[in-house]
Design an enzyme around this catalytic site. Structure first.
Site, short mmCIF file in Angstrom:
data_model
loop_
_atom_site.label_atom_id
_atom_site.label_comp_id
_atom_site.label_asym_id
_atom_site.label_seq_id
_atom_site.Cartn_x
_atom_site.Cartn_y
_atom_site.Cartn_z
N ASN A 210 -6.45 6.74 0.37
CA ASN A 210 -5.28 7.32 1.06
C ASN A 210 -5.33 8.73 0.84
OD1 ASN A 210 -3.71 7.97 -1.34
ND2 ASN A 210 -4.12 5.67 -1.80
N ASP A 279 -2.56 -1.02 -2.66
CA ASP A 279 -1.88 -2.26 -2.71
C ASP A 279 -2.67 -3.46 -2.48
OD1 ASP A 279 0.60 -0.91 -3.19
OD2 ASP A 279 1.10 -0.68 -1.10
N LYS A 289 -25.41 -1.88 2.15
CA LYS A 289 -24.59 -1.13 3.15
C LYS A 289 -24.24 -1.95 4.25
CE LYS A 289 -24.71 2.50 6.52
NZ LYS A 289 -25.49 3.76 7.10
N PHE A 323 7.41 6.48 -8.30
CA PHE A 323 7.69 7.33 -7.10
C PHE A 323 7.41 6.32 -5.78
CE2 PHE A 323 7.00 10.94 -9.32
CZ PHE A 323 7.06 12.06 -8.78
N LYS A 337 13.12 -0.45 -4.98
CA LYS A 337 11.93 -0.49 -5.94
C LYS A 337 12.50 -0.07 -7.40
CE LYS A 337 7.30 1.66 -5.96
NZ LYS A 337 6.53 2.62 -5.46
N LYS A 341 11.63 -3.24 -10.02
CA LYS A 341 10.57 -2.90 -10.97
C LYS A 341 10.95 -2.61 -12.13
CE LYS A 341 7.15 -2.52 -7.27
NZ LYS A 341 5.83 -1.94 -6.85
#
Length: 402
Positions: A210, A279, A289, A323, A337, A341
């Site tokens: 990301n 995730d 490859k 975060f 969240k 959590k």
């Protein structure tokens, strides 16, 4: 701050040894007690007599020369030190201590000491950039050694670039901050910070990741350390130099990060999980490859372990801060969240806003707390965000200690 402090100065063989002479003089002038240990290479640039004259203390060179028959020098002097500084630290001595080699007095003392160790590298720009040197410095930071970053400028070899020994005056300033009494409620607390992205391997040449730069997490780790906390930084791959005063752990995948975080978790007082962890990961990783196909390619994905959820489930005494990077309905998703959590606080930012993206140096965040209150921080640098966040964490620490 340095009056009466026992400073063991390890000097290895590079042209920057002349700056070590200036450092010895300045440390002595501000009241530190300086003992110098030299490699044989260092004596080719400056004689031991020079350091003895500047420090007015014995200088140590030979492992097998015992100046006091009642003591073992490399143990006695190592135990004596309040802090150890390696300046200049050549690529050679960095490689030795990173790999546990003890074939001279300097490397032997460094294995024997339990004092904090500060490394001040000085070498050619290409040597400093060599993968082996980088890997050795990363390993030493994982041991808890603190890096005094070299500066950029004209080098003795004629090159211009990064590799100049930190100036003696700057090392003095660093030491004064190092020994400054910590008044923060985070002083001596154990704080774990995660940062950066993770990389999930697809085949030997490809991975999924990301846009996280790690800048926010690194700023938090540095600010916590500046407040006197013992900071563990667990980071995915980034291009950022870790802060000098943290214990650094490099990881790659979500599973790597999970294992490293869990290994530390029980000992921690505060955990700030700012890393952007994948995730999902490819369910199958190819050993070869993956070749281009004439048709579309489908990749089957599986869930990674939810690190933050696991931490929340196993939370005992720890303060847990998460975060939430969202592109819509920030408050709804962040609050959900926070509760789901079992967090004490969550930092939400809308990545769609200008100035709040992953790669920039600024952020716009809202801090949501378990008691239902929130704090909006307008556009500011990530370092300023880190400072404000640590202020809020300190308030939580105080409340928990009542």
């Amino acid at each position: 701050m340095l009056t009466g402090k026992n400073v063991l100065l390890c000097v290895s063989g590079g042209i920057a040894v002349y700056k070590a002479c200036a450092l010895t003089s300045k440390l002595t002038q501000v009241g530190a007690i300086v003992k110098v240990v030299m490699t044989e290479g260092a004596t080719k640039f400056v004689t031991p007599l020079t350091f003895q004259s500047l420090s007015r203390e014995p200088v140590y060179v030979d492992t097998f020369e015992e100046q006091d028959a009642t003591k073992i020098t490399h143990i006695d002097v190592a135990d004596w030190a309040d802090v150890v500084i390696i300046a200049p630290a050549t690529a050679n001595i960095i490689g030795k201590i990173a790999n546990g080699i003890a074939d001279d007095l300097v490397s032997t003392m460094l294995l024997a000491t339990t004092a904090p160790v500060l490394i001040a590298p000085a070498m050619n720009v290409h040597m400093y950039d060599h993968p082996a040197v980088k890997a050795n410095l990363t390993k030493l930071r994982s041991f808890g050694y603190q890096l005094l970053e070299p500066s950029e400028g004209y080098l003795a070899c004629g090159y211009v670039g990064k590799g100049r020994l930190m100036e003696p005056e700057d090392i003095i300033v660093y030491l004064e901050k190092f020994f400054q009494p910590k008044s923060s409620v985070l002083a001596e607390k154990k704080v774990l910070v995660t940062a950066g992205p993770t990389q999930e391997k697809l085949d030997p040449v490809r991975y999924l990741t990301n846009h996280s730069s790690g800048k926010m997490g690194y700023a938090i780790a540095e600010e916590a350390a500046n407040r006197g906390a013992h900071v563990i930084l667990v980071s995915g791959p980034t291009n950022i130099q870790p802060p000098a005063n943290v214990t650094f752990n490099q990881v790659t995948s979500a599973e790597d990060m999970f294992e490293k975080v869990m290994a530390y978790y029980n000992e921690m007082d505060v955990v700030v999980k700012s890393a952007a962890v994948a995730d999902y990961r490819p369910k199958r990783v190819s050993d070869q490859k993956i070749k281009k196909q004439p048709n579309d390619l489908a990749i089957e994905m599986e869930r990674t372990t939810d690190i933050l959820k696991t931490l929340g489930e196993q939370k005992k005494h720890q303060l847990l801060i998460g975060f939430a990077a969202e592109s819509e309905q920030l408050e709804f998703y962040a609050q959900d969240k926070l509760k789901r959590k079992n967090l004490d606080m969550i930092v939400g930012n809308n990545i769609a806003l200008a100035g709040a993206g992953f790669q920039g140096d600024t952020n716009i965040v809202t801090i949501f707390k378990k008691d239902g209150t929130s704090l909006l921080l307008p556009l500011m640098s990530k370092k300023e965000v880190a400072s404000n966040l640590l202020n809020e964490i300190e308030l939580l620490v105080k409340e928990n200690e009542k």
